[in-house]
Design a protein around this motif. Sequence first.
Motif, PDB file in Angstrom:
ATOM      1  N   HIS A  52      38.526  36.287  52.142  1.00 56.09           N
ATOM      2  CA  HIS A  52      37.330  36.330  52.857  1.00 56.09           C
ATOM      3  C   HIS A  52      36.009  37.028  52.319  1.00 56.09           C
ATOM      4  N   ILE A  53      35.469  37.792  52.929  1.00 56.04           N
ATOM      5  CA  ILE A  53      34.173  38.163  52.790  1.00 56.04           C
ATOM      6  C   ILE A  53      34.439  39.666  52.010  1.00 56.04           C
ATOM      7  N   ARG A  54      35.707  40.170  52.045  1.00 59.99           N
ATOM      8  CA  ARG A  54      36.220  41.412  51.238  1.00 59.99           C
ATOM      9  C   ARG A  54      37.255  41.210  50.415  1.00 59.99           C
ATOM     10  N   PRO A  55      36.898  40.842  49.140  1.00 55.66           N
ATOM     11  CA  PRO A  55      37.702  40.651  48.182  1.00 55.66           C
ATOM     12  C   PRO A  55      38.566  41.883  47.714  1.00 55.66           C
ATOM     13  N   ILE A  56      39.798  42.108  47.014  1.00 60.36           N
ATOM     14  CA  ILE A  56      40.223  43.348  46.792  1.00 60.36           C
ATOM     15  C   ILE A  56      39.862  43.678  45.375  1.00 60.36           C
ATOM     16  N   THR A  57      38.911  43.223  44.730  1.00 62.29           N
ATOM     17  CA  THR A  57      38.357  43.518  43.580  1.00 62.29           C
ATOM     18  C   THR A  57      37.727  45.017  43.445  1.00 62.29           C
ATOM     19  N   PRO A  58      36.960  45.556  44.143  1.00 64.87           N
ATOM     20  CA  PRO A  58      36.506  46.818  44.022  1.00 64.87           C
ATOM     21  C   PRO A  58      37.379  47.822  44.482  1.00 64.87           C
ATOM     22  N   TYR A  59      38.467  47.658  45.166  1.00 69.64           N
ATOM     23  CA  TYR A  59      39.798  48.460  45.232  1.00 69.64           C
ATOM     24  C   TYR A  59      40.693  48.648  44.113  1.00 69.64           C
ATOM     25  N   LEU A  60      40.778  47.785  43.307  1.00 68.98           N
ATOM     26  CA  LEU A  60      41.474  47.928  42.466  1.00 68.98           C
ATOM     27  C   LEU A  60      41.366  49.032  41.271  1.00 68.98           C
ATOM     28  N   SER A  69      39.825  35.753  43.175  1.00 69.37           N
ATOM     29  CA  SER A  69      40.151  35.715  44.488  1.00 69.37           C
ATOM     30  C   SER A  69      39.313  34.608  45.216  1.00 69.37           C
ATOM     31  N   VAL A  70      40.205  33.749  45.919  1.00 74.78           N
ATOM     32  CA  VAL A  70      39.676  32.613  46.453  1.00 74.78           C
ATOM     33  C   VAL A  70      40.024  32.524  47.998  1.00 74.78           C
ATOM     34  N   ASP A  71      38.664  32.050  48.529  1.00 75.69           N
ATOM     35  CA  ASP A  71      38.696  32.033  49.994  1.00 75.69           C
ATOM     36  C   ASP A  71      37.575  31.149  50.347  1.00 75.69           C
ATOM     37  N   PRO A  72      37.482  30.101  51.196  1.00 75.86           N
ATOM     38  CA  PRO A  72      36.310  29.444  51.696  1.00 75.86           C
ATOM     39  C   PRO A  72      35.229  30.134  51.802  1.00 75.86           C
ATOM     40  N   LYS A  73      35.401  31.386  52.370  1.00 74.70           N
ATOM     41  CA  LYS A  73      34.196  32.186  53.170  1.00 74.70           C
ATOM     42  C   LYS A  73      33.810  33.239  51.986  1.00 74.70           C
ATOM     43  N   THR A  74      34.371  33.371  50.895  1.00 70.06           N
ATOM     44  CA  THR A  74      34.003  34.459  49.931  1.00 70.06           C
ATOM     45  C   THR A  74      32.541  34.100  49.162  1.00 70.06           C
ATOM     46  N   GLU A  75      31.859  34.994  48.673  1.00 69.07           N
ATOM     47  CA  GLU A  75      30.613  34.712  48.046  1.00 69.07           C
ATOM     48  C   GLU A  75      31.046  34.343  46.485  1.00 69.07           C
ATOM     49  N   ALA A  76      30.280  33.502  45.794  1.00 72.70           N
ATOM     50  CA  ALA A  76      30.846  33.170  44.402  1.00 72.70           C
ATOM     51  C   ALA A  76      30.404  34.370  43.652  1.00 72.70           C
ATOM     52  N   PRO A 105      54.427  32.673  33.950  1.00 77.42           N
ATOM     53  CA  PRO A 105      55.223  33.261  35.219  1.00 77.42           C
ATOM     54  C   PRO A 105      55.512  34.761  34.848  1.00 77.42           C
ATOM     55  N   GLY A 106      55.260  35.526  35.822  1.00 77.30           N
ATOM     56  CA  GLY A 106      55.561  37.037  35.887  1.00 77.30           C
ATOM     57  C   GLY A 106      54.196  37.824  35.096  1.00 77.30           C
ATOM     58  N   SER A 107      53.203  36.974  35.153  1.00 78.47           N
ATOM     59  CA  SER A 107      52.135  37.933  34.399  1.00 78.47           C
ATOM     60  C   SER A 107      51.011  38.111  35.690  1.00 78.47           C
ATOM     61  N   TYR A 108      51.202  37.904  36.770  1.00 77.55           N
ATOM     62  CA  TYR A 108      50.144  38.213  37.804  1.00 77.55           C
ATOM     63  C   TYR A 108      50.789  38.599  39.070  1.00 77.55           C
ATOM     64  N   GLY A 109      49.871  39.508  39.645  1.00 75.63           N
ATOM     65  CA  GLY A 109      50.141  39.925  41.266  1.00 75.63           C
ATOM     66  C   GLY A 109      49.665  38.894  42.179  1.00 75.63           C
ATOM     67  N   LEU A 110      50.115  38.710  43.174  1.00 73.88           N
ATOM     68  CA  LEU A 110      49.632  37.726  44.147  1.00 73.88           C
ATOM     69  C   LEU A 110      49.216  38.729  45.478  1.00 73.88           C
ATOM     70  N   VAL A 111      48.188  38.527  45.998  1.00 70.00           N
ATOM     71  CA  VAL A 111      47.539  39.365  47.225  1.00 70.00           C
ATOM     72  C   VAL A 111      47.251  38.294  48.223  1.00 70.00           C
ATOM     73  N   LEU A 112      47.986  38.562  49.549  1.00 69.11           N
ATOM     74  CA  LEU A 112      47.594  37.762  50.810  1.00 69.11           C
ATOM     75  C   LEU A 112      47.084  38.367  51.875  1.00 69.11           C
ATOM     76  N   LEU A 113      46.143  39.068  51.848  1.00 66.97           N
ATOM     77  CA  LEU A 113      45.856  40.159  52.905  1.00 66.97           C
ATOM     78  C   LEU A 113      45.080  39.453  54.176  1.00 66.97           C
ATOM     79  N   GLY A 114      45.600  39.855  55.142  1.00 65.39           N
ATOM     80  CA  GLY A 114      45.097  38.944  56.557  1.00 65.39           C
ATOM     81  C   GLY A 114      45.636  37.487  56.468  1.00 65.39           C
ATOM     82  N   TYR A 115      46.655  37.419  56.014  1.00 64.54           N
ATOM     83  CA  TYR A 115      47.448  36.003  56.156  1.00 64.54           C
ATOM     84  C   TYR A 115      47.245  35.191  57.259  1.00 64.54           C
ATOM     85  N   SER A 116      46.516  33.958  57.115  1.00 65.73           N
ATOM     86  CA  SER A 116      46.250  33.154  58.169  1.00 65.73           C
ATOM     87  C   SER A 116      45.879  31.729  57.532  1.00 65.73           C
TER      88      SER A 116
END
Length: 199
Positions: A52-60, A69-76, A105-116
Motif C-alpha cells: 500500500h502506501i507504506r512498503p516494508i523497505t525502510p523497516y528492513l 514491493s507491489v501494490d496498486p496504491k504504492t508510489e513508484a 525457489p527458496g531465495s526470497y521472503g514473501l511479505v503479505l501485510l494487511g492481507y486483503s
Amino acid sequence: MQVNLKDATSVSPPLEAGKDIPHLAGLGATMRQVFAAHFMRDCPHILEIGGHIRPITPYLTHHPLSVTSVDPKTEAYEANELNGQHCHVRHIPAKFQQIDYHYQPGSYGLVLLGYSLKPFGRKDPLGDLLFSLIENAKTVVIEYAPELERAASQVPHIVSRPAVTVRGQFDLHLHDPEIAGTPYAARRFYVLDTRYTAS
C-alpha cells in the motif's frame, strides 16, 4: 532474480486518496512492519505484495540483494542502495497478477501485510500464482485483521496448504488511538515455513 511488469499500460497510478487511512498511518502500522522485517532477516530477496502506501523497505535492517514491493496504491520508486549497501529496490504500483516473477525457489521472503487481496478481473486472488509464490518462498509472513471478511475467508486456504507449515501465529491487539474501536485494532500474524526454510 528478475521481476517484470506484464503490461505496463494497465498499471494504475497511485491514488492520493487513501494516504490518510488511519490503520496505515499510526503507531500500529509501524509495529506491524518492524515485526515482519524481523522474520525477513535471512532472506536475500524480499517480495512484498500489498505494501500500500507504506512498503516494508525502510523497516528492513539487514542487507538484502533486492526488495520489491507491489501494490496498486504504492508510489513508484527505484533505488540501488539500502542500508548503505547495494540493493535493487523497486516499489511497483500494480496488482501482483500484473507481474512476472523470476525468483529462484527458496531465495526470497514473501511479505503479505494487511492481507486483503481482491480479484483481478475475473481472476480470484487465490490461485496458482499466489500459491506458487508462497510455496517457493523461504519464509512467508501474513498479517491481517481477522474481523475483515475478505481476509478471514482467504487466509485459512493459505495456511492450510500442505507445502507450508506454521512456525508461529501471533494475535496482536494494537492500542493505537488511530484505530481504537475499529476492526483494524485486532491483528493476526502467521509466519510460515516451506521446504526451503532451512536452506
